[in-house]
Motif scaffolding. Structure first.
Motif: not given
Length: 92
Positions: A6-14, A16-18, A39-45, A66-74
């Motif tokens: 559930v955490s991966l889906i929520i972080i992935g949605l946030i 990815g949307a940003i 989710i892919v962006g999170s792992f890239v980050g 984290g969320i910042i790294g996830s956004i940068i990766g996404a």
């Protein structure tokens, strides 16, 4: 385990949307692809964070960021996706 999914889906949605808001132009992807993008962006980050800082608190090379790294990766993943997907769509 359920909480992790559930955490991966929520972080992935946030993330990815940003990322979709930050990259100009139209992206022809739905909500599921936005979640996958995040989710892919999170792992890239996480991977980039490991390469830059050479420190990994979980002692693993491939980790979620984290969320910042996830956004940068996404943003990076979406930028690459739009370049390759857009190129294929224009040739048809």
């Amino acid at each position: 385990m359920f909480g992790l999914i559930v955490s991966l889906i929520i972080i992935g949605l946030i993330a990815g949307a940003i990322a979709r808001l930050l990259i100009p132009g139209k992206q022809d992807i739905g909500i599921i692809m936005t979640i996958v993008l995040g989710i892919v962006g999170s792992f890239v980050g996480g991977f980039l964070g490991y390469l830059i800082f050479q420190h990994d608190p979980m002692d693993g090379f491939f980790q979620p960021a984290g969320i910042i790294g996830s956004i940068i990766g996404a943003v990076i993943v979406l930028f690459i996706y739009t370049r390759f997907a857009g190129r294929g769509a224009r040739t048809r």
